[in-house]
Motif scaffolding. Structure first.
Motif, mmCIF file in Angstrom:
data_model
loop_
_atom_site.group_PDB
_atom_site.id
_atom_site.type_symbol
_atom_site.label_atom_id
_atom_site.label_comp_id
_atom_site.label_asym_id
_atom_site.label_seq_id
_atom_site.Cartn_x
_atom_site.Cartn_y
_atom_site.Cartn_z
ATOM 1 N N LYS A 1 0.837 -1.203 0.000
ATOM 2 C CA LYS A 1 0.000 0.000 0.000
ATOM 3 C C LYS A 1 0.874 1.257 0.000
ATOM 4 O O LYS A 1 1.794 1.385 0.811
ATOM 5 C CB LYS A 1 -0.928 0.005 1.223
ATOM 6 C CG LYS A 1 -1.806 1.252 1.321
ATOM 7 C CD LYS A 1 -1.358 2.167 2.425
ATOM 8 C CE LYS A 1 -2.113 3.466 2.447
ATOM 9 N NZ LYS A 1 -1.769 4.323 3.590
ATOM 10 N N GLY B 1 0.633 5.201 0.568
ATOM 11 C CA GLY B 1 -0.243 6.252 1.101
ATOM 12 C C GLY B 1 -0.184 7.503 0.240
ATOM 13 O O GLY B 1 0.675 7.639 -0.655
ATOM 14 N N GLY B 2 -1.085 8.432 0.538
ATOM 15 C CA GLY B 2 -1.147 9.680 -0.216
ATOM 16 C C GLY B 2 0.166 10.456 -0.157
ATOM 17 O O GLY B 2 0.506 11.198 -1.093
ATOM 18 N N SER B 3 0.919 10.272 0.920
ATOM 19 C CA SER B 3 2.183 11.002 1.057
ATOM 20 C C SER B 3 3.202 10.532 0.018
ATOM 21 O O SER B 3 4.217 11.196 -0.200
ATOM 22 C CB SER B 3 2.750 10.813 2.464
ATOM 23 O OG SER B 3 3.071 9.451 2.669
ATOM 24 N N SER C 1 4.911 4.750 3.623
ATOM 25 C CA SER C 1 4.525 6.115 3.983
ATOM 26 C C SER C 1 5.736 7.042 3.854
ATOM 27 O O SER C 1 6.758 6.653 3.287
ATOM 28 C CB SER C 1 3.961 6.100 5.403
ATOM 29 O OG SER C 1 3.382 7.339 5.686
ATOM 30 N N ASP C 2 5.638 8.249 4.413
ATOM 31 C CA ASP C 2 6.723 9.229 4.254
ATOM 32 C C ASP C 2 7.639 9.283 5.478
ATOM 33 O O ASP C 2 8.407 10.220 5.633
ATOM 34 C CB ASP C 2 6.131 10.627 3.995
ATOM 35 C CG ASP C 2 5.263 11.122 5.145
ATOM 36 O OD1 ASP C 2 4.804 10.286 5.956
ATOM 37 O OD2 ASP C 2 5.058 12.339 5.252
ATOM 38 N N GLY D 1 9.081 4.251 9.193
ATOM 39 C CA GLY D 1 8.331 3.292 10.002
ATOM 40 C C GLY D 1 7.530 3.933 11.115
ATOM 41 O O GLY D 1 7.279 5.144 11.122
ATOM 42 N N MET E 1 7.210 5.333 14.674
ATOM 43 C CA MET E 1 8.214 5.976 15.531
ATOM 44 C C MET E 1 7.644 6.212 16.935
ATOM 45 O O MET E 1 6.452 6.028 17.174
ATOM 46 C CB MET E 1 8.681 7.279 14.884
ATOM 47 C CG MET E 1 9.208 7.048 13.464
ATOM 48 S SD MET E 1 9.767 8.542 12.661
ATOM 49 C CE MET E 1 11.376 8.756 13.398
ATOM 50 N N ASP F 1 5.071 11.253 16.471
ATOM 51 C CA ASP F 1 5.037 11.809 15.120
ATOM 52 C C ASP F 1 6.278 12.701 14.950
ATOM 53 O O ASP F 1 6.403 13.714 15.647
ATOM 54 C CB ASP F 1 3.748 12.639 14.962
ATOM 55 C CG ASP F 1 3.612 13.231 13.572
ATOM 56 O OD1 ASP F 1 4.620 13.302 12.842
ATOM 57 O OD2 ASP F 1 2.486 13.637 13.227
ATOM 58 N N TYR G 1 7.097 14.824 12.834
ATOM 59 C CA TYR G 1 6.837 16.210 12.420
ATOM 60 C C TYR G 1 6.492 17.086 13.637
ATOM 61 O O TYR G 1 6.622 18.300 13.585
ATOM 62 C CB TYR G 1 5.685 16.268 11.402
ATOM 63 C CG TYR G 1 6.080 15.691 10.055
ATOM 64 C CD1 TYR G 1 6.848 16.423 9.155
ATOM 65 C CD2 TYR G 1 5.703 14.400 9.693
ATOM 66 C CE1 TYR G 1 7.214 15.897 7.931
ATOM 67 C CE2 TYR G 1 6.058 13.854 8.470
ATOM 68 C CZ TYR G 1 6.818 14.612 7.591
ATOM 69 O OH TYR G 1 7.184 14.085 6.379
ATOM 70 N N LYS H 1 -1.625 8.705 12.883
ATOM 71 C CA LYS H 1 -2.074 8.481 11.508
ATOM 72 C C LYS H 1 -1.264 7.442 10.752
ATOM 73 O O LYS H 1 -1.670 6.986 9.687
ATOM 74 C CB LYS H 1 -2.007 9.805 10.733
ATOM 75 C CG LYS H 1 -3.260 10.640 10.866
ATOM 76 C CD LYS H 1 -3.172 11.861 9.982
ATOM 77 C CE LYS H 1 -3.454 11.538 8.524
ATOM 78 N NZ LYS H 1 -3.141 12.653 7.636
ATOM 79 N N VAL H 2 -0.124 7.076 11.298
ATOM 80 C CA VAL H 2 0.786 6.212 10.548
ATOM 81 C C VAL H 2 0.131 4.891 10.145
ATOM 82 O O VAL H 2 0.466 4.326 9.095
ATOM 83 C CB VAL H 2 2.124 6.019 11.325
ATOM 84 C CG1 VAL H 2 1.920 5.274 12.625
ATOM 85 C CG2 VAL H 2 3.174 5.387 10.470
ATOM 86 N N LYS I 1 5.167 18.855 7.073
ATOM 87 C CA LYS I 1 4.734 17.759 6.202
ATOM 88 C C LYS I 1 4.248 18.320 4.858
ATOM 89 O O LYS I 1 3.505 19.292 4.824
ATOM 90 C CB LYS I 1 3.604 16.991 6.891
ATOM 91 C CG LYS I 1 3.249 15.709 6.194
ATOM 92 C CD LYS I 1 2.277 14.917 7.039
ATOM 93 C CE LYS I 1 1.637 13.798 6.257
ATOM 94 N NZ LYS I 1 2.507 12.653 6.026
HETATM 95 N N1 LIG Z 1 4.200 7.288 15.893
HETATM 96 C C1 LIG Z 1 4.272 7.735 14.632
HETATM 97 N N2 LIG Z 1 5.253 7.249 13.827
HETATM 98 C C2 LIG Z 1 5.332 7.675 12.545
HETATM 99 N N3 LIG Z 1 4.489 8.571 11.984
HETATM 100 C C3 LIG Z 1 3.499 9.066 12.734
HETATM 101 C C4 LIG Z 1 3.359 8.662 14.093
HETATM 102 N N4 LIG Z 1 2.288 9.327 14.604
HETATM 103 C C5 LIG Z 1 1.775 10.067 13.626
HETATM 104 N N5 LIG Z 1 2.504 9.934 12.485
HETATM 105 C C6 LIG Z 1 2.196 10.620 11.226
HETATM 106 O O1 LIG Z 1 1.680 9.679 10.320
HETATM 107 C C7 LIG Z 1 2.016 10.156 9.012
HETATM 108 C C8 LIG Z 1 1.797 9.028 8.027
HETATM 109 O O2 LIG Z 1 0.418 8.879 7.814
HETATM 110 P P1 LIG Z 1 -0.278 9.644 6.592
HETATM 111 O O3 LIG Z 1 -0.021 11.102 6.657
HETATM 112 O O4 LIG Z 1 -1.698 9.208 6.533
HETATM 113 O O5 LIG Z 1 0.596 9.059 5.407
HETATM 114 P P2 LIG Z 1 0.162 8.195 4.168
HETATM 115 O O6 LIG Z 1 -0.463 9.171 3.231
HETATM 116 O O7 LIG Z 1 1.449 7.655 3.649
HETATM 117 O O8 LIG Z 1 -0.784 7.131 4.651
HETATM 118 C C9 LIG Z 1 3.430 10.618 9.172
HETATM 119 O O9 LIG Z 1 3.795 11.512 8.156
HETATM 120 C C10 LIG Z 1 3.402 11.271 10.551
HETATM 121 O O10 LIG Z 1 3.119 12.647 10.427
#
Ligand SMILES: Nc1ncnc2c1ncn2[C@@H]1O[C@H](COP(=O)(O)OP(=O)(O)O)[C@@H](O)[C@H]1O
Ligand SMILES: N[C@@H](CC(=O)OP(=O)(O)O)C(=O)O
Length: 380
Positions: A8, A10-12, A176-177, A180, A182, A185, A187, A212-213, A370
């Motif tokens: 998969k 993601g939008g990122s 994703s961006d 893994g 973390m 977040d 950001y 959101k990850v 982001k």
């Molecule tokens: N514990 C975490 N580890 C990694 N990313 C996280 C975490 N908590 C929140 N995020 C956020 O989740 C985002 C990835 O989800 P999302 O923006 O929906 O990406 P995608 O479009 O790839 O699904 C990361 O860019 C980060 O901002």
């Protein structure tokens, strides 16, 4: 069905149209390097698109039926799937794309957070016989009345896991961006560290708190079917895996969630009613530790499903919108606190993170804001 990889993006992963070509090149290399290998690739809408589509439909009619909302939002993923199909086919790879209307993912009519009732693999099996890559529009299905339904916001992960269980895959890759899952977040807290492995239960809790990850129901589904989730980032033309989600292993993660609705109530029975109601609505209610009041937080779901609750129990509850929630997950235990401002929530999260992972002398990487796709404005 033969062994098939489920990936998969993601939008990122899609900020520019060129990103479709980069991922298509990667897929073509996979197909050519491993003859006979098949790939089901789930995609989300280009980053920022779903929000724009939601703004658009809300501006046309703020009270538009939920069915119309779902039909509108699903177009972001449908376009994205066609873009990747075009980029992949152009490289001479046999590829087709599927979406709500021909994927076979049947759901109930709970628009906005529909539940999968059956995955009919007839069409996908037929397409897999002739194609090496099938691109699937994430987060959507079709109701019994043939309306497009959405499984939830950010639910493309769920589509990937539903597909993985349907085809009998042992693992599923989520790109994703970030490197893994973390410890927070990155950001928000740049000192966050990658967690190499984490258990399904802990991760489901973290996702339900609003990280959101990964999408919470996707993780629970993976647990139910024992499907390992591999979280990675697309770097220099390949996927690097940073986190594996499977067997329980201790991990601590701090989650900050915004746009949280908090329901406060005095009595245990009112509390239980609200909790039950939210669960029934396929939402994920979270209990806040507060010795004085009984509070339930409701993260990132569909606020409108609370309307009926307000009517039914209007004297029993006080509801606060747009609050912030900090959830500190230490293994399977979780402590939650609510805040009125983003700054206060991030400050608290930062202190909690520091106590879990002292950062003295550690090198803190830079995380800029982001990115959102500038191309998302082509859709409306
Ligand atoms: N514990 C975490 N580890 C990694 N990313 C996280 C975490 N908590 C929140 N995020 C956020 O989740 C985002 C990835 O989800 P999302 O923006 O929906 O990406 P995608 O479009 O790839 O699904 C990361 O860019 C980060 O901002
Ligand atoms: N783009 C959709 C669905 C989705 O799953 O997005 P992502 O995989 O980029 O988190 C949304 O925002 O609801």
């Amino acid at each position: 069905m033969d062994a098939t990889s489920i990936i998969k993006f993601g939008g990122s992963s899609f900020l520019n149209f060129h990103d479709y070509s980069k991922i298509a090149l990667f897929l073509s290399e996979c197909v050519r390097s491993y003859p006979g290998s098949k790939y089901i690739v789930v995609v989300s809408a280009m980053s920022g698109t779903t929000g724009r589509l939601k703004e658009a439909i809300d501006s046309i009619d703020p009270n538009a039926p939920k069915r119309v909302h779902d039909g509108t939002l699903a177009t972001g993923e449908i376009i994205s799937a066609h873009f990747l199909e075009a980029a992949t086919s152009r490289l001479g790879i046999r590829c087709c794309s599927l979406n709500a209307l021909n994927l076979g993912l049947k759901t109930n009519s709970e628009f906005g957070s529909a539940a999968c009732t059956e995955f009919d693999l007839t069409n996908i099996s037929r397409k897999l016989a002739y194609n090496d890559v099938i691109v699937v529009a994430g987060g959507q299905g079709v109701s019994e009345e043939q309306s497009i339904t959405m499984l939830g916001r950010n639910s493309s992960d769920y589509t990937a896991l539903l597909l993985a269980s349907a085809v009998g895959a042992t693992h599923c890759t989520i790109v994703s961006d970030v490197p893994g899952v973390m410890s927070a977040d990155p950001y928000l807290l740049p000192q966050a560290r990658t967690i190499k492995s984490i258990g399904f239960r802990t991760m489901a809790g973290v996702a339900e708190s609003g990280a959101k990850v990964l999408y919470g129901k996707a993780v629970s589904h993976a647990e139910k079917f024992g499907i390992e989730i591999r979280c990675g980032r697309f770097e220099n033309g390949e996927i690097n895996i940073y986190t594996t989600i499977g067997k329980e292993s201790p991990a601590s993660i701090v989650v900050v969630s915004k746009a949280v609705t908090i329901i406060s109530t005095e009595s245990k029975s009112d509390f239980d009613n609200a909790f039950e109601w939210l669960e029934l609505k396929n939402q994920s209610p979270l209990i806040i530790d507060n010795k004085k009041k009984r509070e339930i937080a409701f993260v990132g779901g569909d606020r409108s499903s609370l309307g009926k609750l307000e009517l039914l129990f209007k004297d029993a509850y006080s509801i606060t919108d747009n609050a912030y929630l900090v959830s500190e997950h230490i293994g399977l235990s979780v402590i939650r606190s609510s805040f009125a401002s983003h700054e206060a929530a991030v400050q608290h999260a930062s202190l909690r993170h520091e106590s879990l992972y002292p950062s003295a002398n550690a090198e803190v990487p830079e995380w800029t804001e982001k990115a959102r796709s500038e191309k998302s404005n082509i859709f409306i």
